[in-house]
Each structure stands twice: as C-alpha cells, then as structure tokens.
Motif scaffolding. Sequence first.
Motif, PDB file in Angstrom:
ATOM      1  N   ARG A 416      -6.718  -3.440  -9.659  1.00 38.90           N
ATOM      2  CA  ARG A 416      -5.810  -2.756 -10.142  1.00 38.90           C
ATOM      3  C   ARG A 416      -6.057  -1.225 -10.233  1.00 38.90           C
ATOM      4  O   ARG A 416      -4.814  -0.324 -10.098  1.00 38.90           O
ATOM      5  CB  ARG A 416      -5.900  -2.913 -11.620  1.00 38.90           C
ATOM      6  CG  ARG A 416      -4.855  -2.509 -12.881  1.00 38.90           C
ATOM      7  CD  ARG A 416      -5.492  -1.825 -13.953  1.00 38.90           C
ATOM      8  NE  ARG A 416      -4.902  -0.906 -14.514  1.00 38.90           N
ATOM      9  CZ  ARG A 416      -5.355  -0.273 -15.837  1.00 38.90           C
ATOM     10  NH1 ARG A 416      -6.405  -0.923 -16.319  1.00 38.90           N
ATOM     11  NH2 ARG A 416      -4.532   0.434 -16.449  1.00 38.90           N
ATOM     12  N   ALA A 419      -4.764   0.088  -6.783  1.00 35.42           N
ATOM     13  CA  ALA A 419      -3.486   0.092  -6.698  1.00 35.42           C
ATOM     14  C   ALA A 419      -2.854   1.307  -7.281  1.00 35.42           C
ATOM     15  O   ALA A 419      -2.112   1.967  -6.788  1.00 35.42           O
ATOM     16  CB  ALA A 419      -2.737  -1.122  -7.090  1.00 35.42           C
ATOM     17  N   ALA A 435      -1.823  -4.730  -6.338  1.00 36.18           N
ATOM     18  CA  ALA A 435      -1.316  -5.019  -7.655  1.00 36.18           C
ATOM     19  C   ALA A 435      -0.872  -6.427  -7.883  1.00 36.18           C
ATOM     20  O   ALA A 435      -1.085  -7.118  -9.074  1.00 36.18           O
ATOM     21  CB  ALA A 435      -0.295  -3.909  -8.005  1.00 36.18           C
ATOM     22  N   LEU A 454      -0.881  -4.786 -15.377  1.00 38.00           N
ATOM     23  CA  LEU A 454      -0.464  -4.931 -14.095  1.00 38.00           C
ATOM     24  C   LEU A 454       1.100  -5.054 -14.154  1.00 38.00           C
ATOM     25  O   LEU A 454       1.558  -4.453 -13.120  1.00 38.00           O
ATOM     26  CB  LEU A 454      -1.160  -6.119 -13.287  1.00 38.00           C
ATOM     27  CG  LEU A 454      -2.478  -5.798 -12.975  1.00 38.00           C
ATOM     28  CD1 LEU A 454      -3.297  -7.198 -12.888  1.00 38.00           C
ATOM     29  CD2 LEU A 454      -2.554  -4.893 -11.707  1.00 38.00           C
TER      30      LEU A 454
END
Length: 544
Positions: A416, A419, A435, A454
């Motif tokens: 996460r 990303a 993600a 997310l």
Amino acid sequence: TLTLRASAAAAHAGETHRAVSLTRAALARAGSDADSELAARVRYTLAGNLMRVDSLKAAFTYSSEALAMIPAEPPSHTWVWAAATHVMAARYMGHDEDAERVARQALRTAEELRLADAQADLIISLVGLEDHNRRAAEGRERLRQARDLARRAGNVSVEMRALFNLAIGAYESGALDECLTWLAEGLERANRSGLVSSPYALELRYLQSLILYTLGRWDECARAAAADAERLPPAGGFAVGPALYVALARGEEGAAERARALLDGPFDWMATLVAGIVLTDAAALRGDPEGAVASVRATLASLSDGSGNGRPDIGVRLAALALSAVADAAVELRLTGDGAGARRWADLATELVEVARSTAAKGEDGSRQGPEGLAWLARAEAEWLRAHSGPEVAAWEQAVAAFDYGDPYELARCERRLAEALLVADRREEAAERARAARDTAVRLGAVPLREELDTLIRRGRLADSPSAADRVPALTARESDVLRLLARGRTNRQIGEELFITGKTASVHVSNILAKLGASGRTEAVAIAYREGLVEPPRDSRA
C-alpha cells in the motif's frame, strides 16, 4: 522436600507465581542449619522459578548461592543441576563468559555421571552461547541430539525446552514450515504428558498461533485461540495473543481493551509484549502518533530488565509500527505548510528508527536479527524517509521484498505504501498493480481497515481506470514470480525449493497462492495463463 514438589506441580500447571511462593516457603523452612545439598536444591529451584516470572536479578543471586554451597568435587547430581540452572541465569544477566565456562565444566561432569537429561539441558544452553546457535542448521542438529537425550532419560520438561528452541530457531531463520513441524511435536508431547499449561507448552502454543497469523491463516488462528481460551491458566493468556493481532487487523471492536487486560495482575513478560504490539498498532491505526510513541516507550521500559543485554528484539517491530503514525503526522504538517511541526515529528522519527537499527544490530542475545526482524527494520527505514522527505519508491520496494519471506498482511501494508510512492513518482500503472494486489490480500484476510485504506487510495489516485496487468490477474510477489518461472520449466516443488533455497513445503505454498491468483485449476493451466498474460516467456522452441 514436599514443598519443593508442590512448587514443581504449580510450575507444571502454569501457576508460576504460586511456584515461586512455594519455593520461598521451602527456603524459609530449610533454615540456616540445613544440609548444603538440600539448601542448594532449594535455591536453584527458586532461581528456576524466578526466571519464569522474569525476576532475573534475583534468579541470578540464588543460582550463584546454590553453586557456592556445594563443591564441584566429588561430582554430584546436585552440583550439575545447580550449575545448569546458573548457566541459564547468567545468560539472562549477560554474563556469557561465566555461563559458558560453567556449562562446559558441568557438561563434562554430567557425561561422567551419565546424567542424560542434564547433558541435554546443558547442550541447549551451550547452543545459545555458540556461533552455530539455534538459527543455524548446525545448532538445530545439536538441539535434536538434546531432545533425544532428554527423551531417553524421561525428562519431559527438558525435552520440551529442546523442542521450543528447535521451533523458535526455525522461526527466527524464516523456516516457517519446519517451525510448524517442531511445534506440532512439542504440543503433542505436552498433551500426552499432561503438561499443557507448563511454561514451554504455553510458549509453543503462542508460537503456533503466531505462525498461523504470520502465514495469513487467520481463521485457524482465531479458532485455535477460542478453543484454548477456557483451558489455559490465567498466566497463559499471552498464548492466544496473536488472535488479538487478527482481531485488530480485522477492525473488531474491543481488541485494544482485551490487550490492555493482559497487563492486569503480576508482571508477565510475554503478556506485556503482546499488549505492547496491539496497543502500539491500535494507536497508529487510529491516527494517534502520541499514543503510539508512548506505548513503545512504556513497553520497552517494562521489558527491559537492567541486565545489560541488548534491547528486547520486539523493539524493531514496535518502532516500525509507531513510525507509521509519526510519518503520517509529519507528512500532513508539511502539506499544510507547518515546517516546524513537521520537523518535530521527523526528529521523533529519527529517535524511533535508531531504536529499530540498534535492536536489529544487537538484540537480546547480542546477534543480528533474522528475516522477520530485518523486514521490520526495512519498514522502519522506509517510514523514517517518509517522515523526512516523503515516500521513497526504492525504500518501500525493499520493505516489500523483505516481507516476502511469508507474511502476507505486512507485505500488503508495505505494498500500500509502495503504491503511494509510485503514484507520487507518476508511475501510475505500477501503482495500480501494487494497490490492487494489496487489496486482494486485504479482502482474502478480512482486513477491513486496510481494504478501506486501499479503496480510498485507488479512488483518490484514480487508479481504478489505469490499464495494467492487474486488470486481468492479481500481481505476483517477487518470490511468486521466481516460483512461476521454475513452474513453467516443469520443476517439482522439491526442485523449486532446492533452486530457491526454500523448503519443498514453502514452494508448495507459493504454488497454491499462484494458482489462486491466476484462477487456475492446476499447474498446467497456471503456466498457460502465465504465457498468455506475458508473466513468463515461453521456451523458444515452443513459439509459433
């Protein structure tokens, strides 16, 4: 003598503080005119019980007294066990040279007297003092020898100690499948011997629960905790601690309160560790950096015994968890133009990362940490950079790679952040893949808070429309890509394990994850999908 037997029964039942109380009563009854052998027995028994309640300085004092009360010559059963107990106490206090000297002398005497269980106990202690410790294959081979010696002698307590060290050594070296094997043997031995509440049985139960949590087998972890909750003694509450990690990650109410309840009553080292992890992570998840930092400081202060040893190993994980909230605060203040406030949080981030660095370099036993500790260090370093300058792609890539040893939840949490860093770097397709891969894991685990984070990232970053391979199949981890490449070459699980230096069972787990991600019913179909999606290159002679 009867009181000593009662203290042993209390210890086997998991009533460790009761065992200490009974042994102190035996010491008071012995009086000053007791024979030296009985006086030594009482003192080394008390030292052993004090170590179980983490009263390490007092344990060292009594083990030293016991060793001084009875001569090493002529060789005797009592002196050998007094020495074996003193070796453990000296190690806890950081007196490794003294511990090793006494252990080697006592081992020679135990061999001379043919005390196989004492030999086993001393071998276990020596493995912890040598370069080839329990993390090394050579060390675990010696621990297997100790297990066999204790089993032949009929000393289940020492046998359980050997099995615990075998299990924790495999865990610390990242060999999770091997760890589960030793755990199963140890718990089966405890059940057959009626020692399900003894100290090492509780430690084994905690470690088994921790492995299930780490591997992402959260439903099994929660079920095992529910089954154990009613039959464990009050002092064994820590054994189901990893189920609290599951509850927190799934957003269940009351997880933090249940963790705080572990701190009620007499001090317990493991209960304090479990509570510290949950309370620190809970504070970070609710966006409370002050609470997270306070929890780290309080936990480390409680777990430190003043022995002069390194900081408790859990310091790396605690620092990384708190750094997440601290970095969030620094980033938010930078965005609002509060440079001074951001610098204050960045300075605190530096304090925390130094905790992680120093602990990883020299933990409780003075050695560098294994794969798990180094993974938490990588996450701490990435969070520290985020607190100072913003998300760094390279740092989060290192954290993702480090957690690929077998912890899907922490891997997803790092993905996460990766990303986010990729989005800042305008690498949108890669950000979308990371993600979505993290979201797939969050959904599979039932980690609702992470999934919601997310979803917010995907929505705000407008990643849902980003064209990528993630639209077709979930992203594979680096290790899964390596396994898939060998799978496409027709390798068996054993062959994959040999080429990647992992066990065949671990390779099998990766293969199962690959099949699930690709939606394949078998290995052949998985390879076909991989060729179609461009995940691996087909052999040259098979191209049209």
